[in-house]
Scaffold this motif. Sequence first.
Motif, PDB file in Angstrom:
ATOM      1  N   PRO A  90       0.881  -1.249   0.093  1.00 51.50           N
ATOM      2  CA  PRO A  90       0.011   0.003   0.013  1.00 51.50           C
ATOM      3  C   PRO A  90       0.889   1.291   0.135  1.00 51.50           C
ATOM      4  O   PRO A  90       1.847   1.355   0.642  1.00 51.50           O
ATOM      5  N   ASP A  91       0.418   2.133  -0.900  1.00 52.28           N
ATOM      6  CA  ASP A  91       1.127   3.595  -0.753  1.00 52.28           C
ATOM      7  C   ASP A  91       0.541   4.391   0.442  1.00 52.28           C
ATOM      8  O   ASP A  91      -0.357   3.893   1.172  1.00 52.28           O
ATOM      9  N   GLU A  92       1.125   5.679   0.292  1.00 52.09           N
ATOM     10  CA  GLU A  92       0.783   6.572   1.425  1.00 52.09           C
ATOM     11  C   GLU A  92      -0.631   6.685   1.660  1.00 52.09           C
ATOM     12  O   GLU A  92      -1.297   6.853   2.746  1.00 52.09           O
ATOM     13  N   TYR A  93      -1.327   6.875   0.566  1.00 56.54           N
ATOM     14  CA  TYR A  93      -2.734   7.110   0.218  1.00 56.54           C
ATOM     15  C   TYR A  93      -3.546   5.924   0.933  1.00 56.54           C
ATOM     16  O   TYR A  93      -4.355   6.083   1.638  1.00 56.54           O
ATOM     17  N   ALA A  94      -2.993   4.823   0.411  1.00 58.22           N
ATOM     18  CA  ALA A  94      -3.892   3.521   0.915  1.00 58.22           C
ATOM     19  C   ALA A  94      -3.418   3.471   2.560  1.00 58.22           C
ATOM     20  O   ALA A  94      -4.552   3.146   3.152  1.00 58.22           O
ATOM     21  N   GLU A  95      -2.559   3.695   3.049  1.00 58.61           N
ATOM     22  CA  GLU A  95      -2.108   3.560   4.377  1.00 58.61           C
ATOM     23  C   GLU A  95      -3.240   4.538   5.154  1.00 58.61           C
ATOM     24  O   GLU A  95      -3.612   4.210   6.319  1.00 58.61           O
ATOM     25  N   MET A  96      -3.407   5.802   4.600  1.00 59.82           N
ATOM     26  CA  MET A  96      -4.315   6.722   5.293  1.00 59.82           C
ATOM     27  C   MET A  96      -5.679   6.296   5.132  1.00 59.82           C
ATOM     28  O   MET A  96      -6.305   6.104   6.317  1.00 59.82           O
ATOM     29  N   VAL A  97      -6.127   5.498   4.161  1.00 61.21           N
ATOM     30  CA  VAL A  97      -7.489   5.017   4.145  1.00 61.21           C
ATOM     31  C   VAL A  97      -7.636   3.992   5.079  1.00 61.21           C
ATOM     32  O   VAL A  97      -8.728   3.843   6.004  1.00 61.21           O
ATOM     33  N   VAL A 125     -15.039   8.585   4.060  1.00 63.92           N
ATOM     34  CA  VAL A 125     -13.845   8.153   4.499  1.00 63.92           C
ATOM     35  C   VAL A 125     -12.845   9.176   3.699  1.00 63.92           C
ATOM     36  O   VAL A 125     -11.816   9.680   4.052  1.00 63.92           O
ATOM     37  N   ALA A 126     -13.266   9.325   2.538  1.00 72.89           N
ATOM     38  CA  ALA A 126     -12.499  10.285   1.434  1.00 72.89           C
ATOM     39  C   ALA A 126     -12.281  11.563   2.214  1.00 72.89           C
ATOM     40  O   ALA A 126     -11.025  12.159   2.383  1.00 72.89           O
ATOM     41  N   GLU A 127     -13.410  11.917   2.742  1.00 70.36           N
ATOM     42  CA  GLU A 127     -13.475  13.304   3.414  1.00 70.36           C
ATOM     43  C   GLU A 127     -12.621  13.482   4.593  1.00 70.36           C
ATOM     44  O   GLU A 127     -12.030  14.464   4.838  1.00 70.36           O
ATOM     45  N   LEU A 128     -12.732  12.240   5.314  1.00 68.68           N
ATOM     46  CA  LEU A 128     -11.773  12.377   6.716  1.00 68.68           C
ATOM     47  C   LEU A 128     -10.378  12.346   6.291  1.00 68.68           C
ATOM     48  O   LEU A 128      -9.650  12.855   6.924  1.00 68.68           O
ATOM     49  N   VAL A 129      -9.958  11.596   5.273  1.00 69.58           N
ATOM     50  CA  VAL A 129      -8.319  11.638   4.992  1.00 69.58           C
ATOM     51  C   VAL A 129      -8.021  12.933   4.212  1.00 69.58           C
ATOM     52  O   VAL A 129      -6.778  13.095   4.183  1.00 69.58           O
ATOM     53  N   GLY A 130      -9.029  13.499   3.558  1.00 67.20           N
ATOM     54  CA  GLY A 130      -8.846  14.829   2.798  1.00 67.20           C
ATOM     55  C   GLY A 130      -8.158  14.868   1.574  1.00 67.20           C
ATOM     56  O   GLY A 130      -7.652  15.724   1.130  1.00 67.20           O
ATOM     57  N   VAL A 131      -8.155  13.550   1.041  1.00 66.62           N
ATOM     58  CA  VAL A 131      -7.669  13.364  -0.378  1.00 66.62           C
ATOM     59  C   VAL A 131      -8.630  12.415  -1.071  1.00 66.62           C
ATOM     60  O   VAL A 131      -9.103  11.350  -0.549  1.00 66.62           O
TER      61      VAL A 131
END
Length: 102
Positions: free
Chosen positions: A5-12, A30-36
Motif C-alpha cells: 500500500p502507498d501512503e494514500y492507501a495507508e491513510m485510508v 472516508v475520503a473526506e476524513l483523509v482529505g484526499v
Amino acid sequence: MRPEPDEYAEMVLDAVERIPEGQVMSYGDVAELVGVGGPRQVGRVMSLYGGGVPWWRVVRADGRPAEGHEVRAFEEYRVEGTPVRPDGRRVDMRRARWDGLG
C-alpha cells in the motif's frame, strides 16, 4: 502479487481502523476524513487492501455494504449491533454513521 500500500492507501486503512464497532462511514465519508481522493479511490484501496481492516464498516452512501460481501457484512453488523434499516438490506445511515470525531 499486489504492491505494498502507498501512503494514500495507508491513510485510508488507518481511517477505517478507527471507525468504532456498530458504526459505519460511506466511501465518500472516508475520503473526506483523509482529505484526499474520493469514494472511488477509497473503494479501490478497500478492494486491494481492505481485508485486514473492518471493511464492513465502509458502505455505500445509501447504506448498502460492498457488493458480493453482503452476507458476511450483515453477520458483522449483527455481532456489533450496527443499526440496520427495516428492509434488512442496508445500514441505517442516520443512526450508524460515524462523524470521525470520536
